[in-house]
Structure formats: C-alpha cells, structure tokens
Design an enzyme around this catalytic site. Structure first.
Site, PDB file in Angstrom:
ATOM      1  CE  LYS A  96      42.263   3.345 -12.829  1.00  0.00           C
ATOM      2  NZ  LYS A  96      43.679   3.232 -11.595  1.00  0.00           N
ATOM      3  CD  GLU A 118      49.599   4.212 -16.552  1.00  0.00           C
ATOM      4  OE1 GLU A 118      50.357   5.051 -16.900  1.00  0.00           O
ATOM      5  OE2 GLU A 118      48.825   3.664 -15.081  1.00  0.00           O
ATOM      6  CB  SER A 385      35.976   2.612  -7.921  1.00  0.00           C
ATOM      7  OG  SER A 385      36.124   0.949  -8.247  1.00  0.00           O
TER       8      SER A 385
END
Lengths: 403, 271
Positions: A96, A118, A385
């Site tokens: 991220k 968010e 990930s």
C-alpha cells in the site's frame, strides 16, 4: 518473446477501460478531478518528480523488494516452482505504501496540506498516516465503526502517527461506508484536501494513477525473474479486493502474452453460499464509487454486504481495469474460500517461516492448488502483498485461541 | 412542451418562484409516500423531487442517507417507486414529478426499460446524481425520446464549459447546488449564489432551481429572490423524523406552507 503489436491503450483519454471506469461522480467533484488529472500528467512528465519518487521508494520503503524461491513448500506440493514477490518486507508491511508516497508527493505539488483516506482493515490508513507524518501533512482517516472495533491495534498505530481516525456509523459501518464518508469530506473540503484512494478504483484518474504507482512491483519482477528463475514466470498470481497489488504486478506483464495472469478473489464461505466478496466471479456490471465495474448487487441494483475472513478483500466492487481484463480474457479470475486461504496461511508459516497477510494467503492458496497440476519445470510468481502480523487475532480466533 | 417547462413558464408569468420539495420514496414507509406527495402539493409545492433510495448515497449527507436506509429496510425499490408515482397520478395529473437518485438501480433495471416504465408511471424528469453529462449521452437521449426531462446539476465549482455541456444534454431545469458539500450541510454563500445564477440562466437557457443548504423560510426567501426555484430536502426529512407517525403528513404540509408564504412575499413586494 512475443509482444503485442500495439501498446496497451487503456485507459482512453476519458478514463475508460472498454465499457468500464469513467467519471461517475456528482458535479461538485468534476473540477477537482480535472485538476488532479492535469497535475498528475505534469508530474509524469517531470523527471525531478519521478526521480524523487524512486528515491523515496528506495530509501524510505526499502525497494526493490526481493523475490524469494519458496523451495521447500514447492517441493512438498510436488509440482511447479513457487516464487514470492516480497511486498511484505516493505516499510509498513505491505504494498500500500508505494501508492501513498506517490499520491502524497502529488498532493504536496498541488499545494494541498491536508490528506484524507478510507480504510477497511486499517492497512491503507496506516500507510497514509505514515506518509502524512513523513511529509508533515494533516491526515484524517475514515474507517467503518465495525472495523474500528475489530482493528484496534491499527487504529492506535494511525493515532501514534498523528492521524485523526473518524469512525463511520452509517450503512454497514465497513469499508464501503468509509469510502462514502471520505468522498463527502472531499466534496466539502476540496480546496485544501487531497483524497488518497488506496486501490485501483474510484473515478478517473485514480484507477490509472494507483496502477502506475504500484506498477513498480511488476517492473522489478520483470528484471528479477530471469536472475532468480532463469526466465519469466508461466503464471503471475495475485489476490484481488479492489485490486491494487494485482494491477501493480500484472500491468508490466500485460504485453508478455505468454505469461498467464490470475486474480484471486475472496470466495468467503463459498461462491454458492452468498457470503463472499467475489465481484468478478459472481457480480454484474454497474456503477459505484465513481466508476463502472463488476459489483455485488441485488436485483434492484442495491449494493449487498460482502464477507471475507480478510478485511482487505471485503469490498463489493473491483477496479475497472480488472473488469476489462476479465472481459478481454487477458487475465483470469478465480475464487478461494476462507478455509483454503487459512490453510495456505498456516502452510507458509510452517514450511517457509513467513507469516503472510490473509489477503495474500488467497493468492498463495491458489498457487498451492495449481502447482501440483503442473510440471516441476513450470514457474509460478505469487505477489506476497503484505505480512500477516495484523491478522494474528483473526487467525487465533478461528483456531479457538484467545490471547 | 414538458410539464416541467409549462410549470416554470406559468410561474414566471405569475411572477412567482417554484417550490420544489424533496422526499425519499418509502420514508418513513411506502404507505405514507403518496399522502405525503399530495400534502406537499396542498402546502404549495410546484414540482416534487422524489428520491429513489440507494444503498450507497455518496453525494448525500447523513439525513438523506438515513431516509434511504429506512426506505430500503422496508423493501423500497426503483420498481416500487414507479408504482408510487402511478398511484399519485390517480389524484394529481398536473404536478411534475422528478425522480432523483443514483445510476446503479437504473442500470440494474435497464435504461430502456426504466425510461419506458417511468414515462408510463407519470414521471416527468430524472436527475441521476452520479451521471455527469459526459457519461450519459445515451441515457439522456433515451429519456428525451420517452418524453422525460434529463435534469443536471451545476455546482459553485463548475466551469463555463460545463454550463455548455449541461445545456446540451439537459432539459427542464438546472439544479444548482448552492454550496460545496453534501445535502443537508450548513453555510450557504448568498453572494456567490446571487452572482452565479444570472450567469448560469443566461448560459443554459433554462430555469435554475437552487438546493443544498436551504433550511427555513428566511433562507428560502433569500434564494428565491435570485433563483427560479427553491429545492428543500434534508429539512423536510428532519420534519418527518421528528414527527409522531400519525402527524407526519400534516406537519410536512404545514412546514411547506410556511416556505410557500415566504416565497410568495417576494412576488408581492415586487408588485
């Protein structure tokens, strides 16, 4: 190597991937999106911006992330060799942060001192709060009230990093409601606020921009795989919620037509159970959160509540580029249940000494299914990930253990 | 000529302003919606905006979202909204009804099927909040072919180029959202509104209704002095929320009547 004749042309100038994507927002946001599109285009052409982005990825995130040959697990499965792209080793523990740095740098360029985001499980919120602290920006994170309760540790992390966390009490009190609330903040404060969307969804240019910032994952793989495995993989496998880690690793491989791309969705209790989050496998095209894409919806077009053991995949839509890759058959999309993902989670812990995120465990579970069906000379590349430290409570609870 | 067009033309001739209340269909329940619509007309409404509830009303504030949630919890759907309009039409053939909602329920029904069913039910205009003109050329054309007015939003942030796009795609009236934000927010910038409305009216060649942030007779009157119509939504929903079940219809009618009187004073002063 077989290459496509023409460069991949998506999105088009109006932000569409075939029939998907676009700008489905209220009029109030149109100028903000126009401004964002122009600013992003300018940064893409600016060598100084791109150089700074690379510097940050190297020295702050710790890139390039390594590729690791899961030799022991591959041996036990008895088929194809499994390689892991180690996004779990990034600063903040997941992919991220790549995107958050890109967007925060863009916000600074645009003179917006306040960023909002968010978050579902809290990973994107933590990454945004991290980068906001790094650049000295005000940060507000919207999080469903249910998620705030379930993810107390991540809420505290964000607060440590100086962010304000706003619990969202409307609707189902989860990720999609947090997204609605963040959009409302943006509409109201658009003059000084940049909305850092965490996945390849939302109105144009977000799906393209997030993909571009995450494409560093796939670009590194294309360089690393010949060294690690002697060639490019036969399959690239990644989990898909909104789909940013998958787009990041898929995109540089799109023109490598011989590489099969597999997106793994959360099948929850099973696709037949109705309790899942597999928009591409079980949804229909519609319009939500600024773009046209596959959605989990009822007959009346209302968005339905989703379920997955992994909070990061628990979303009723999916990035519009995945919708296009599915329809055009350049990528294939499969489902993995909660139980299958948990099994892969435990296997990677025990056989490789790596604790994977529950999201990534979906991709691992599909690799574990596929590997035994293929010869030992075949190569699977899985995007690991994120790391699974955040999932300790969920996994322990499932195993009947209380801390 | 559409019913919306003739309504604005008549009001202009009378030197009066259009009062355009918004309620969400199915809030507080399906049985109350049609009586509420008639009460709005009795109270002085010229056009009714009827909200089609959606699970994710991104452009609305908490008040209208709550109305949507109440309506959906009791099983409201786009098809049922159309049935309510048809029921309203049995007693009122004159008052224009504009559906206001989000794209997904319409796409789930199918654009052609929706346009046909809406026209048959007696709908006059449709405003889809998340369909900006560049994404819905086909939809707007389909509506027009069915005799319905596609209504579009303009915002304080909209450029002159947007005025032109909306003038091209829309008909009936323009819904100008008078502040940056969501429905039910506070703080209207009156000077801004007064400056923008004449520009917009001249550019689009349509009447301009103003909404978002109008809460009482005083704010309605100030807006009415510059706009062709005044839209009130969240404040009516609050009236519905705060009224005992058996008094909802009467209270809403009385509230609208207060706004109507304030708007009509504008004309009287001028005369």
């Amino acid at each position: 190597m077989q290459m496509a004749d023409t460069p991949y042309p998506f999105p088009d100038a109006s932000g569409h991937f075939g029939p998907y994507g676009g700008v489905f927002v209220s009029e109030t946001l149109i100028p903000a999106l126009d401004e964002l599109r122009a600013a992003y285009a300018a940064c893409q052409r600016d060598p100084a911006f791109m150089a700074e982005f690379e510097y940050e990825l190297k020295h702050y995130v710790g890139r390039p992330s390594p590729i690791y040959h899961a030799r022991r697990w591959s041996e036990l499965l008895g088929g194809a060799q499994i390689y892991l792209k180690r996004e779990d080793l990034n600063h903040t523990g997941a992919h991220k942060v790549n995107n958050c740095i890109g967007q925060a740098m863009l916000a600074r360029k645009m003179g917006k001192p306040r960023v909002i985001a968010e978050t579902g499980a809290g990973q994107h919120g933590v990454a945004t709060a991290t980068v906001a602290a790094r650049y000295g920006m005000e940060c507000v994170v919207y999080m469903g009230a249910e998620d705030v309760k379930r993810q107390a540790a991540n809420v505290y992390r964000m607060k440590l990093l100086g962010a304000t966390v706003v619990p969202v009490e409307s609707g189902s009190k989860t990720l999609k409601d947090a997204l609605n609330e963040a959009m409302r903040d943006w509409v109201t404060n658009v003059h000084n606020t940049f909305y850092i969307i965490g996945t390849v969804a939302g109105p144009h240019p977000y799906p393209m921009m997030v993909r571009d910032f995450q494409a560093v994952i796939g670009k590194e793989c294309i360089e690393q795989m010949p060294e690690m495995a002697g060639r490019q993989p036969d399959y690239v496998i990644a989990c898909v919620g909104g789909g940013s880690n998958a787009m990041g690793i898929f995109h540089p491989y799109l023109e490598h037509r011989e590489v099969r791309l597999v997106g793994v969705e959360a099948a929850g209790d099973g696709l037949d159970s109705g309790r899942h989050a597999a928009s591409l496998s079980a949804g229909r095209p519609g319009v939500l959160h600024g773009n046209r894409t596959y959605l989990l919806q009822d007959e009346d077009g209302q968005i339905i509540e989703t379920h997955s053991v992994s909070a990061g995949l628990d979303y009723p839509g999916v990035g519009p580029e995945h919708a296009w890759l599915k329809d055009s058959a350049r990528a294939e999309y499969v489902g993995i249940t909660d139980a299958e993902a948990l099994q892969a989670f435990h296997d990677l812990c025990r056989f490789e000494g790596i604790i994977p995120a529950l999201e990534s465990s979906h991709a691992l579970a599909y690799a574990a299914k596929l590997a035994p069906q293929l010869g030992r000379d075949k190569v699977l590349l899985v995007n690991l990930s994120g790391r699974g430290d955040k999932d300790m409570h969920t996994v322990a609870e499932r195993s009947g253990i209380r801390f | 000529m559409s019913k919306i067009h003739t309504t604005f033309a008549r009001l202009q001739g009378e030197g009066r302003k259009a009062l355009i209340p918004f309620i969400t269909a199915g809030d507080p329940d399906a049985d109350t919606t049609v009586p509420l619509m008639h009460a709005l007309v009795e109270g002085g409404a010229d056009i009714i905006e009827l909200g089609v509830p959606f699970s994710d009303p991104m452009a609305d504030g908490p008040t209208i979202q709550r109305a949507s949630e109440r309506a959906l919890a009791k099983g409201m759907s786009l098809r049922k909204v159309l049935a309510l309009v048809a029921e309203f039409r049995r007693r009122d053939a004159a008052t224009p009804v504009v559906l206001m909602g989000y794209a997904n329920p319409i796409e789930a029904m199918g654009i052609d099927a929706f346009a046909g069913a809406a026209a048959a039910a007696g709908v006059d205009g449709v405003l889809v909040v998340d369909y900006p003109p560049q994404e819905c050329a086909g939809f707007a054309a389909t509506l027009k072919a069915a005799g319905l007015d596609p209504i579009f939003l303009l915002a304080p942030t909209s450029s002159a180029q947007r005025f032109a796009e909306v003038a091209q795609a829309g008909s009936g009236y323009i819904y100008y959202v008078s502040l940056k934000g969501v429905t039910g927010s506070a703080n209207i910038d009156m000077d801004e509104v007064a400056r923008r409305i004449p520009q917009i009216r001249a550019a689009v060649g349509m009447p301009v209704g103003v909404g978002f942030g109008i809460r009482d007779a005083a704010s309605a009157r100030r807006i009415g002095e510059v706009a062709d119509g005044v839209v009130i939504g969240s404040r009516i929903i609050e009236e519905i929320e705060n009224s005992p079940t058996d008094q909802v219809v009467v209270r809403v009618r009385d509230f609208i009547k207060g706004i109507r009187d304030a708007l009509d004073q504008i004309g009287e002063q001028a005369r």
